[in-house]
Motif scaffolding. Structure first.
Motif, mmCIF file in Angstrom:
data_model
loop_
_atom_site.group_PDB
_atom_site.id
_atom_site.type_symbol
_atom_site.label_atom_id
_atom_site.label_comp_id
_atom_site.label_asym_id
_atom_site.label_seq_id
_atom_site.Cartn_x
_atom_site.Cartn_y
_atom_site.Cartn_z
ATOM 1 N N THR A 207 0.689 -1.265 0.101
ATOM 2 C CA THR A 207 -0.265 0.430 0.120
ATOM 3 C C THR A 207 0.928 0.686 0.168
ATOM 4 N N LEU A 208 1.999 1.144 0.888
ATOM 5 C CA LEU A 208 2.963 2.763 0.439
ATOM 6 C C LEU A 208 3.741 2.477 -0.601
ATOM 7 N N LEU A 209 3.777 2.081 -1.042
ATOM 8 C CA LEU A 209 4.535 1.409 -2.600
ATOM 9 C C LEU A 209 3.903 2.132 -3.486
ATOM 10 N N LYS A 210 2.370 1.860 -3.194
ATOM 11 C CA LYS A 210 1.898 2.406 -4.517
ATOM 12 C C LYS A 210 1.279 3.785 -4.302
ATOM 13 N N GLN A 211 1.186 4.538 -3.205
ATOM 14 C CA GLN A 211 1.655 5.463 -2.793
ATOM 15 C C GLN A 211 2.849 6.724 -2.799
ATOM 16 N N ALA A 212 3.962 6.093 -3.242
ATOM 17 C CA ALA A 212 4.474 6.685 -3.756
ATOM 18 C C ALA A 212 4.808 7.184 -4.909
ATOM 19 N N VAL A 213 4.781 8.547 -4.924
ATOM 20 C CA VAL A 213 5.052 9.288 -6.228
ATOM 21 C C VAL A 213 6.619 9.278 -7.258
ATOM 22 N N SER A 214 7.318 9.149 -7.067
ATOM 23 C CA SER A 214 8.768 8.939 -7.640
ATOM 24 C C SER A 214 9.694 7.344 -7.640
ATOM 25 N N ILE A 215 10.552 7.528 -8.353
ATOM 26 C CA ILE A 215 11.295 6.385 -7.956
ATOM 27 C C ILE A 215 12.329 6.536 -6.499
ATOM 28 N N LYS A 216 12.621 7.885 -6.470
ATOM 29 C CA LYS A 216 13.337 8.018 -5.042
ATOM 30 C C LYS A 216 12.558 7.774 -4.205
ATOM 31 N N GLU A 217 11.469 7.782 -4.284
ATOM 32 C CA GLU A 217 10.301 8.426 -2.883
ATOM 33 C C GLU A 217 9.732 6.799 -2.362
#
Length: 516
Positions: free
Chosen positions: A149-159
């Motif tokens: 869930t957290l990975l899907k919410q991240a908006v960039s490669i770094k995030e």
């Protein structure tokens, strides 16, 4: 705390990959790590033809007592049927563990087991099963679901990378977790990190390609992870040394227990790390990077946890691929919009040179240039910051002789055309689109030098330290930050920009043909 940002878009011309490291046959070591045992079975009658020397530790039998014995002697009939079913139905890359109970002298020893089917033999990889260390399926599912869930919410490669390291550190209890991305020359850069406060900070540091040599990179396609519970182990030999079926060392490429090269154990010691685990990040069937987990002391990771980490590795790969595609698509959409306006201007201009270089939009906006030039029918038109006309003529002459076959782009022109060093502040980067290369007719785009400071984890020029015999070598013993200034380079050309340049070249050729 604010995260540092690694300069990913740097052209590194020097090759730090090592042919020596990459040529070592890591899969033919004939040794395993001692946290498990290995059987090698005859593929015809399933008798034991090789066994690891540490069999006495697990089964209280000497290795020689197991040799030439049918596997069926030691396990229940229902489990033997399950083994046969797996042998017949699974390929070499199907690594699904199951439980195997060995009965020796009336005592049952329970193992978590992997069956690895090869052309001439079968590997049976076994580690003691400890029910007290097993987490429930529900617990693992909840952890993985939360991380996803957290990975899907991240908006960039770094995030995405940073979320992955933060959550995997909590989930696995490793002292340090890093996401490590490869560049086109196989140098790596740490783009995500979570660590204990007393451990060295590798965020944004680069590591030379020789740290993960070619042979090791290839093995990541055969193994979903690489586990070293402690670097201070004593390797365990196979008995007999030579595989009776092949008359050579047994291929342990896909064996998780495979022993580790001494140079890598020394590398971990220099990093002040005792245990490690790494998992590949594979995108488009290419090794994009690694998840690297370090622990200051010995740490055995259960099969259940490894399987969960393997699943997270796959999810992370998918999310990184999605973000990468989103970023690439965003650039393509921007370039298409500029291209459409430029085409309208191009076809309404009296000459294609005016259409490219003057007006509300121009080629500099399309390809992010500091200057551009058109050389056509003996004339030169320029816009922005460019070399002199004479320097452009000399550059075109060099292109005709050396780079006439199609579009050419470089982010380090002075390294391939030394005469350009005198105007590197204007043209360290070049994209050349031939109109008629034989006649010296080109569209040229320039980018200025961007001196960039790279931070390496130790001096990459001393990554390998050879012994006097010229055969033995050691890894560098320091990972202190080494600063390198990259000169004669511009920002690199992205594939989408090169594609846009080729599309533009085709449109210009079409306009020229129509006008003639």
């Amino acid at each position: 705390m604010e995260q540092k940002t690694a300069p990913l878009n740097v052209t590194i011309e020097k090759n730090y990959d090592s042919e020596l490291c990459g040529s070592i046959p890591l899969h033919l070591v004939n040794l395993i790590q001692p946290h498990g045992m290995l059987l090698v079975l005859d593929k015809v009658d399933y008798t034991i033809i090789q066994v690891s020397e540490n069999a006495d530790r697990f089964l209280h039998l000497q290795a020689e007592q197991l040799l030439s014995q049918p596997l069926s002697v030691f396990i229940p009939e229902n489990q033997y049927r399950e083994v046969l079913r797996k042998i017949k139905s699974q390929g070499i890359h199907d690594k699904i563990p199951f439980t195997l109970t060995f009965n020796v002298g009336g005592n049952d020893v329970v193992f978590t087991t992997l069956i690895l089917v090869h052309e001439n033999y079968i590997l049976v990889e076994m580690e003691l099963s400890d029910p007290s260390e097993q987490e429930s399926f529900t617990s693992f599912y909840q952890h993985i679901k939360y991380i996803t869930t957290l990975l899907k919410q991240a908006v960039s490669i770094k995030e995405v990378a940073q979320v992955a390291t933060d959550e995997l550190k909590k989930f696995t209890s490793f002292d340090k977790v890093m996401v490590y991305q490869f560049d086109p020359n196989w140098n790596g850069i740490v783009i995500g990190q979570a660590k204990e406060d007393d451990m060295d900070d590798y965020m944004d540091l680069r590591f030379p390609a020789s740290d993960v040599p070619k042979q090791a990179r290839e093995l990541y396609f055969k193994n979903p992870y690489r586990l070293i519970p402690t670097r201070s182990y004593t390797p365990v030999r196979l008995v007999p040394i030579i595989n009776p079926k092949t008359q050579r060392f047994t291929d342990l490429s896909d064996c998780s227990l495979r022993s580790v090269a001494n140079v890598h154990l020394e590398y971990l010691a220099n990093m002040k790390v005792d245990a490690s685990m790494s998992l590949p990040i594979i995108i488009d069937n290419k090794l994009w990077g690694l998840i690297s987990c370090h622990h200051k002391t010995a740490k055995y990771t259960s099969y259940e946890m490894r399987s969960a980490m393997e699943l997270v590795s796959g999810i992370l790969s998918a999310q990184l691929e999605a973000r990468q595609k989103e970023e690439n698509m965003g650039l393509r959409v921007k370039l298409r919009s500029i291209h459409a306006s430029l085409m309208e201007q191009l076809y309404s201009s009296s000459s294609f040179a005016d259409g490219l270089l003057e007006g509300n939009v121009d080629i500099q906006q399309l390809l992010d240039l500091s200057g551009a030039a058109v050389m056509f029918e003996g004339n030169i038109w320029t816009s922005g910051d460019t070399p002199t006309d004479q320097e452009i003529k000399e550059l075109v002459s060099w292109l005709r002789r050396n780079k006439a076959n199609g579009q050419f782009a470089t982010a380090s022109l002075p390294t391939v055309y030394p005469h350009s060093k005198r105007y590197m502040d204007k043209a360290s980067g070049l994209i050349a689109m031939p109109i008629n290369a034989e006649q010296g007719e080109f569209i040229l785009g320039f980018r200025p030098e961007v001196q960039q400071t790279l931070q390496w984890g130790g001096d990459p020029n001393n990554a390998i330290q050879m012994e006097q015999d010229g055969k033995s070598y050691h890894p560098r013993n320091s990972f202190a930050t080494y600063i390198e200034t990259v000169k004669y380079t511009s920002l690199p050309w992205q594939q989408e920009e090169e594609d846009a340049a080729e599309t533009l070249r085709s449109a210009v050729l079409e306009k020229i043909i129509k006008e003639r």
